[in-house]
Design a protein around this motif. Sequence first.
Motif, PDB file in Angstrom:
ATOM      1  N   GLU A 194       0.799  -1.275   0.101  1.00 42.61           N
ATOM      2  CA  GLU A 194       0.046   0.138  -0.136  1.00 42.61           C
ATOM      3  C   GLU A 194       0.780   1.350  -0.057  1.00 42.61           C
ATOM      4  O   GLU A 194       0.203   2.266  -0.140  1.00 42.61           O
ATOM      5  CB  GLU A 194      -0.942  -0.100   1.190  1.00 42.61           C
ATOM      6  CG  GLU A 194      -1.879  -0.930   1.077  1.00 42.61           C
ATOM      7  CD  GLU A 194      -3.085  -0.958   2.229  1.00 42.61           C
ATOM      8  OE1 GLU A 194      -2.891  -0.172   3.132  1.00 42.61           O
ATOM      9  OE2 GLU A 194      -3.985  -1.924   2.371  1.00 42.61           O
ATOM     10  N   ASN A 241       3.218   3.672  -1.788  1.00 38.73           N
ATOM     11  CA  ASN A 241       3.732   3.668  -3.294  1.00 38.73           C
ATOM     12  C   ASN A 241       4.838   4.552  -3.558  1.00 38.73           C
ATOM     13  O   ASN A 241       5.376   5.013  -2.622  1.00 38.73           O
ATOM     14  CB  ASN A 241       2.641   4.814  -3.848  1.00 38.73           C
ATOM     15  CG  ASN A 241       1.176   4.213  -3.979  1.00 38.73           C
ATOM     16  OD1 ASN A 241       1.107   2.878  -4.509  1.00 38.73           O
ATOM     17  ND2 ASN A 241       0.263   5.048  -3.622  1.00 38.73           N
ATOM     18  N   GLU A 283      -0.253  15.074 -12.788  1.00 41.06           N
ATOM     19  CA  GLU A 283      -1.328  14.603 -13.690  1.00 41.06           C
ATOM     20  C   GLU A 283      -1.355  13.101 -13.615  1.00 41.06           C
ATOM     21  O   GLU A 283      -2.475  12.388 -13.543  1.00 41.06           O
ATOM     22  CB  GLU A 283      -1.416  15.284 -14.912  1.00 41.06           C
ATOM     23  CG  GLU A 283      -1.729  16.525 -15.085  1.00 41.06           C
ATOM     24  CD  GLU A 283      -1.745  17.302 -16.473  1.00 41.06           C
ATOM     25  OE1 GLU A 283      -1.085  16.681 -17.358  1.00 41.06           O
ATOM     26  OE2 GLU A 283      -2.398  18.369 -16.548  1.00 41.06           O
ATOM     27  N   MET A 291      -0.038  10.968 -11.341  1.00 38.84           N
ATOM     28  CA  MET A 291      -0.695  10.539 -10.060  1.00 38.84           C
ATOM     29  C   MET A 291      -1.988  10.532  -9.944  1.00 38.84           C
ATOM     30  O   MET A 291      -2.619   9.667  -9.427  1.00 38.84           O
ATOM     31  CB  MET A 291      -0.011  11.281  -9.100  1.00 38.84           C
ATOM     32  CG  MET A 291       1.631  10.884  -8.820  1.00 38.84           C
ATOM     33  SD  MET A 291       2.168  11.701  -7.120  1.00 38.84           S
ATOM     34  CE  MET A 291       2.538  13.715  -7.662  1.00 38.84           C
ATOM     35  N   ASN A 292      -2.718  11.759 -10.225  1.00 39.21           N
ATOM     36  CA  ASN A 292      -3.996  11.775 -10.353  1.00 39.21           C
ATOM     37  C   ASN A 292      -4.982  10.851 -10.959  1.00 39.21           C
ATOM     38  O   ASN A 292      -5.874  10.050 -10.865  1.00 39.21           O
ATOM     39  CB  ASN A 292      -4.354  13.392 -10.794  1.00 39.21           C
ATOM     40  CG  ASN A 292      -5.966  13.488 -10.447  1.00 39.21           C
ATOM     41  OD1 ASN A 292      -6.662  13.317  -9.469  1.00 39.21           O
ATOM     42  ND2 ASN A 292      -6.527  13.815 -11.723  1.00 39.21           N
ATOM     43  N   THR A 293      -4.294  10.500 -12.274  1.00 39.18           N
ATOM     44  CA  THR A 293      -4.702   9.574 -13.423  1.00 39.18           C
ATOM     45  C   THR A 293      -4.629   8.121 -12.781  1.00 39.18           C
ATOM     46  O   THR A 293      -5.653   7.372 -13.009  1.00 39.18           O
ATOM     47  CB  THR A 293      -4.088   9.955 -14.728  1.00 39.18           C
ATOM     48  OG1 THR A 293      -4.045  11.040 -15.134  1.00 39.18           O
ATOM     49  CG2 THR A 293      -4.659   8.848 -15.669  1.00 39.18           C
ATOM     50  N   VAL A 294      -3.691   7.805 -12.390  1.00 39.48           N
ATOM     51  CA  VAL A 294      -3.481   6.400 -11.874  1.00 39.48           C
ATOM     52  C   VAL A 294      -4.235   6.200 -10.457  1.00 39.48           C
ATOM     53  O   VAL A 294      -4.684   5.160 -10.021  1.00 39.48           O
ATOM     54  CB  VAL A 294      -1.894   6.000 -11.426  1.00 39.48           C
ATOM     55  CG1 VAL A 294      -1.819   4.930 -10.866  1.00 39.48           C
ATOM     56  CG2 VAL A 294      -1.098   6.197 -12.793  1.00 39.48           C
ATOM     57  N   GLY A 295      -4.438   7.240  -9.770  1.00 41.14           N
ATOM     58  CA  GLY A 295      -5.117   7.197  -8.373  1.00 41.14           C
ATOM     59  C   GLY A 295      -4.263   7.181  -7.288  1.00 41.14           C
ATOM     60  O   GLY A 295      -4.896   6.765  -5.998  1.00 41.14           O
ATOM     61  N   ILE A 296      -3.152   7.751  -7.271  1.00 43.64           N
ATOM     62  CA  ILE A 296      -1.947   7.854  -6.405  1.00 43.64           C
ATOM     63  C   ILE A 296      -2.510   8.922  -5.147  1.00 43.64           C
ATOM     64  O   ILE A 296      -2.456   9.853  -5.766  1.00 43.64           O
ATOM     65  CB  ILE A 296      -0.824   8.071  -6.556  1.00 43.64           C
ATOM     66  CG1 ILE A 296      -0.206   6.762  -7.548  1.00 43.64           C
ATOM     67  CG2 ILE A 296       0.139   7.873  -5.484  1.00 43.64           C
ATOM     68  CD1 ILE A 296       1.080   6.904  -8.059  1.00 43.64           C
ATOM     69  N   LYS A 297      -2.775   8.509  -3.957  1.00 45.18           N
ATOM     70  CA  LYS A 297      -3.045   9.389  -3.026  1.00 45.18           C
ATOM     71  C   LYS A 297      -1.897   9.842  -2.191  1.00 45.18           C
ATOM     72  O   LYS A 297      -1.824  10.978  -1.497  1.00 45.18           O
ATOM     73  CB  LYS A 297      -4.262   9.009  -2.062  1.00 45.18           C
ATOM     74  CG  LYS A 297      -5.457   8.520  -2.905  1.00 45.18           C
ATOM     75  CD  LYS A 297      -6.167   9.669  -3.810  1.00 45.18           C
ATOM     76  CE  LYS A 297      -7.368   9.110  -4.372  1.00 45.18           C
ATOM     77  NZ  LYS A 297      -7.921  10.209  -5.214  1.00 45.18           N
ATOM     78  N   THR A 301       2.619   9.023  -1.778  1.00 42.60           N
ATOM     79  CA  THR A 301       3.944   8.329  -2.433  1.00 42.60           C
ATOM     80  C   THR A 301       5.048   8.907  -2.016  1.00 42.60           C
ATOM     81  O   THR A 301       5.255  10.060  -1.360  1.00 42.60           O
ATOM     82  CB  THR A 301       3.680   8.455  -4.046  1.00 42.60           C
ATOM     83  OG1 THR A 301       4.643   7.620  -4.543  1.00 42.60           O
ATOM     84  CG2 THR A 301       3.861   9.721  -4.405  1.00 42.60           C
ATOM     85  N   ILE A 321       0.560  14.729  -0.896  1.00 44.54           N
ATOM     86  CA  ILE A 321       0.513  13.508  -1.577  1.00 44.54           C
ATOM     87  C   ILE A 321       2.092  12.971  -1.377  1.00 44.54           C
ATOM     88  O   ILE A 321       2.170  11.794  -1.229  1.00 44.54           O
ATOM     89  CB  ILE A 321       0.338  13.894  -3.151  1.00 44.54           C
ATOM     90  CG1 ILE A 321      -1.180  14.025  -3.457  1.00 44.54           C
ATOM     91  CG2 ILE A 321       0.711  12.523  -3.803  1.00 44.54           C
ATOM     92  CD1 ILE A 321      -1.362  14.292  -4.804  1.00 44.54           C
TER      93      ILE A 321
END
Length: 248
Positions: free
Chosen positions: A22, A24, A80, A82-88, A90, A112
């Motif tokens: 979990e 990243n 962008e 990170m937002n597209t992959v869904g990373i909250k 990392t 983030i």
Amino acid sequence: MEEKFITVGKYKIRYLEDGQSEQNLILLHGLGGYAERWLALIPFLNKKYHIFALDLIGYGQSDKPSVDYTPEFFVKFVFEFMNTVGIKKTSMIGTSLGGQIVAECAATQNPIIEKIIMISPAGIMKKSTPALDAYTMAALYPTKESAKNAYHMMVGPNKPVSEISIERFVNNMSKPNAKMVFLSTLLGLKNAPDITDKLGKITIPTLLIWGKEDKLIPFEYSEKFASSIHNCKLVPMKECGHSAYVEE
């Protein structure tokens, strides 16, 4: 390890993904680089981290739009992605150009990003070096001989250079628009404002790794980089050149 493609904005981006954690971890390569540069390091990290090793926009097998490749452009792209992959949340590791991108991302103080590691980052050095000149020539005239010469100048004394790294570099730099991206990135780095003020805005735990024998971005730049960040530890790597994470 999985090879994946995703659309970020309107551009197709390639990345390698590994690990089930979990936690990243994003890996950003340097100028003229590609995701596979991290292959030797990933087995040490994939048990603890969910890894995303990118081909940055303009590099490797990612799309190469005709735009200005400034540090600001790359930072916007990374967020962008990170937002597209869904990373909250990392952590991030970046080398050379990737190191500067990581620093500039962290300087935004976006929650983030939890921790960063930079390896011989760009950002402070504004002049060229013989190794950078040779690397630029290899990018503009990508032959096996020119690439081998540049890579040998960049590694530490008596360190080997893998043939597959040379082949990947030559293949990537022979792709349409690759040379334009390389030169645009160089100009973007050269003309960017001094990064020192941004480094002072980094508040998260930071590790700085630098090869003592780095001929591309010499070790002498490490002290100013480290001292400009409040919570930074500097680790010199003896007998290592510009890509300590590949050499050791």
